[in-house]
Scaffold this active site. Structure first.
Site, PDB file in Angstrom:
ATOM      1  N   CYS A   1       0.701  -1.321   0.052  1.00 53.48           N
ATOM      2  CA  CYS A   1       0.085  -0.101   0.018  1.00 53.48           C
ATOM      3  C   CYS A   1       0.793   1.277  -0.030  1.00 53.48           C
ATOM      4  O   CYS A   1       0.341   2.462  -0.059  1.00 53.48           O
ATOM      5  CB  CYS A   1      -0.915  -0.113   1.102  1.00 53.48           C
ATOM      6  SG  CYS A   1      -1.777  -1.463   1.337  1.00 53.48           S
TER       7      CYS A   1
ATOM      8  N   HIS B   1      -3.576   6.739   2.009  1.00 56.54           N
ATOM      9  CA  HIS B   1      -3.989   5.309   1.545  1.00 56.54           C
ATOM     10  C   HIS B   1      -5.301   5.310   2.063  1.00 56.54           C
ATOM     11  O   HIS B   1      -5.596   5.249   3.355  1.00 56.54           O
ATOM     12  CB  HIS B   1      -2.975   4.446   2.101  1.00 56.54           C
ATOM     13  CG  HIS B   1      -3.456   2.992   1.822  1.00 56.54           C
ATOM     14  ND1 HIS B   1      -4.063   2.577   0.474  1.00 56.54           N
ATOM     15  CD2 HIS B   1      -3.430   2.083   2.601  1.00 56.54           C
ATOM     16  CE1 HIS B   1      -4.389   1.494   0.746  1.00 56.54           C
ATOM     17  NE2 HIS B   1      -3.937   0.920   1.779  1.00 56.54           N
TER      18      HIS B   1
ATOM     19  N   ASN C   1     -10.518  -0.484  -0.532  1.00 57.86           N
ATOM     20  CA  ASN C   1      -9.025  -0.235  -0.591  1.00 57.86           C
ATOM     21  C   ASN C   1      -8.262  -0.874  -1.781  1.00 57.86           C
ATOM     22  O   ASN C   1      -8.367  -2.158  -2.006  1.00 57.86           O
ATOM     23  CB  ASN C   1      -8.515  -1.215   0.666  1.00 57.86           C
ATOM     24  CG  ASN C   1      -7.090  -1.136   1.052  1.00 57.86           C
ATOM     25  OD1 ASN C   1      -6.233  -1.010   0.037  1.00 57.86           O
ATOM     26  ND2 ASN C   1      -6.908  -1.676   2.237  1.00 57.86           N
TER      27      ASN C   1
HETATM   28  C1  4VN Z   1      -3.441  -0.826   5.907  1.00 60.48           C
HETATM   29  C2  4VN Z   1      -4.354  -0.973   6.920  1.00 60.48           C
HETATM   30  C3  4VN Z   1      -5.294  -1.812   6.647  1.00 60.48           C
HETATM   31  C4  4VN Z   1      -6.560  -2.433   7.334  1.00 60.48           C
HETATM   32  C5  4VN Z   1      -6.235  -2.975   8.722  1.00 60.48           C
HETATM   33  C6  4VN Z   1      -7.534  -3.226   9.316  1.00 60.48           C
HETATM   34  C7  4VN Z   1      -8.569  -2.965   9.155  1.00 60.48           C
HETATM   35  C8  4VN Z   1      -7.856  -2.064   7.178  1.00 60.48           C
HETATM   36  C9  4VN Z   1      -9.458  -4.099  10.999  1.00 60.48           C
HETATM   37  C10 4VN Z   1     -10.518  -3.997  12.013  1.00 60.48           C
HETATM   38  C11 4VN Z   1     -12.101  -4.351  11.469  1.00 60.48           C
HETATM   39  C12 4VN Z   1     -12.135  -3.150  10.546  1.00 60.48           C
HETATM   40  C13 4VN Z   1     -11.044  -3.367   9.363  1.00 60.48           C
HETATM   41 CL1  4VN Z   1      -4.668  -0.072   8.205  1.00 60.48          CL
HETATM   42  C14 4VN Z   1      -5.220  -2.789   5.569  1.00 60.48           C
HETATM   43  C15 4VN Z   1      -4.096  -2.440   4.709  1.00 60.48           C
HETATM   44  C16 4VN Z   1      -3.943  -3.239   3.300  1.00 60.48           C
HETATM   45  O1  4VN Z   1      -4.077  -2.283   2.342  1.00 60.48           O
HETATM   46  C17 4VN Z   1      -3.265  -1.523   4.770  1.00 60.48           C
HETATM   47  N1  4VN Z   1      -8.872  -2.372   7.991  1.00 60.48           N
HETATM   48  N2  4VN Z   1      -9.686  -3.137   9.944  1.00 60.48           N
HETATM   49  C18 4VN Z   1     -13.036  -4.143  12.736  1.00 60.48           C
HETATM   50  O2  4VN Z   1     -13.326  -4.974  13.084  1.00 60.48           O
HETATM   51  O3  4VN Z   1     -13.490  -2.894  12.948  1.00 60.48           O
END
Ligand code: 4VN
Length: 323
Positions: free
Chosen positions: A112, A250, A280
């Site tokens: 990313c 990002h 994403n």
């Molecule tokens: C950077 C990030 C993420 C990412 C990590 C976690 C996440 C996106 C976890 C908790 C969930 C909701 C979604 Cl910070 C991914 C990448 C990869 O491109 C890069 N979302 N979450 C919840 O249960 O609230």
């Protein structure tokens, strides 16, 4: 000294839209769960195209938008974690497809953070021997997603975007940057593992193409490291947070974006987002957002803009640009 300047942007998004509601018909999830935790309502996924097809469309649009010919390019960098193949590189496929006969081409793997890392490399190339290049972030994450895993399948979308970078003697372009990598935390975001089946190997780790992440760890990493690199990049540019017109982060998660805006005491509208419509798209997300804002006239020359990538590696990088 010659600086690098962004002279054109472009994006390519596949046509097929998949809403949260449609996802909820194929896996145990729902729009309320996805939207409240991520800010995502829909994403686009490929039906027939691969990563190089999206990247080639971006490259063609870039040539058109900048009104330049393919043979004027010195290099093509494609940042991707979802290449068509390891060889040829996706950048080499693009180079052949657009007939950029004077350009060398290679892929850059920084997940990313790929566009930011790619622009950092481009700035060094332009500071030495070269005059003009393309940096494209392109991803077809839908081929790395485990569509049985509702914790990751809902997060990602396919797409590509990039820029043409040129040298300039004006005092604009890339003002400062801070890039960091935390390889000791790399296991928190893994995709595309090969198995070594050579006849001499002992215990073999099985192949696993799919994307796996420790969401909590990656999320915490982002909320900790993004403010840290942004602060250093601003200090290096001798600017305050107020001096930046737009922060292009990002597009991993709307809650991360709003927490960074709060941390820097900045209004939310200086932190535009598009994860609601695009999901994403990893290395493509900052470029897609940039091109949308350039197209709508919100981002234009004379402004100061920050790019911040973060994710697999784990990697993070912030740049301050005078557009
Ligand atoms: C950077 C990030 C993420 C990412 C990590 C976690 C996440 C996106 C976890 C908790 C969930 C909701 C979604 Cl910070 C991914 C990448 C990869 O491109 C890069 N979302 N979450 C919840 O249960 O609230």
């Amino acid at each position: 000294m010659e600086q690098l300047k962004i002279v054109a942007s472009a994006r390519q998004i596949p046509e097929r839209q998949v809403t949260n509601d449609e996802l909820s018909t194929i896996m145990d999830t729902n729009d309320e769960w996805i939207y409240s935790r991520t800010g995502i309502r829909q994403r686009q996924v490929v039906t027939t195209e691969n990563t190089s097809d999206l990247a080639t469309q971006v490259a063609k649009k870039l040539l058109e938008n900048a009104d330049i010919t393919a043979d004027s390019l010195d290099f093509i960098i494609v940042s991707t974690m979802s290449p068509d193949t390891l060889s040829p590189s996706t950048a080499a496929i693009v180079q052949g497809a657009i007939g950029a006969s004077n350009a060398f081409a290679f892929d850059l793997s920084a997940a990313c953070s790929g566009l930011v890392y790619g622009l950092s490399v481009a700035s060094s190339l332009l500071a030495t021997r070269y005059k003009r290049g393309m940096v494209i972030g392109a991803e077809v994450l839908s081929k790395l997603v485990d569509w049985q895993d509702r914790t990751t399948a809902v997060l990602f979308g396919d797409g590509a975007a990039g820029v043409i970078v040129d040298t300039t003697s004006e005092n604009i372009g890339l003002l400062s940057e801070e890039l960091r990598t935390f390889g000791d935390k790399g296991d928190n975001l893994v995709a595309g593992r090969f198995a070594n089946t050579n006849p001499f190997s002992g215990e073999i780790e099985p192949a696993d193409q799919y994307f796996h992440q420790n969401g909590r760890e990656v999320y915490n990493f982002a909320t900790r490291e993004v403010p840290a690199v942004l602060k250093v990049a601003l200090e290096k540019a001798q600017l305050s947070a107020d001096d930046v017109d737009y922060y292009l982060l990002h597009q991993a998660n709307a809650r991360i974006v709003s927490s960074i805006a709060k941390r820097f005491g900045q209004p939310a509208d200086k932190f535009p987002t598009n994860m609601a419509t695009n999901g994403n798209t990893s290395a493509a997300s900052i470029g897609i957002l940039l091109d949308e804002l350039v197209e709508s006239g919100q981002v234009h020359s004379g402004q100061t803009v920050a790019f911040v990538g973060f994710g697999g590696g784990l990697t993070v990088g912030a740049q301050i640009w005078k557009i």
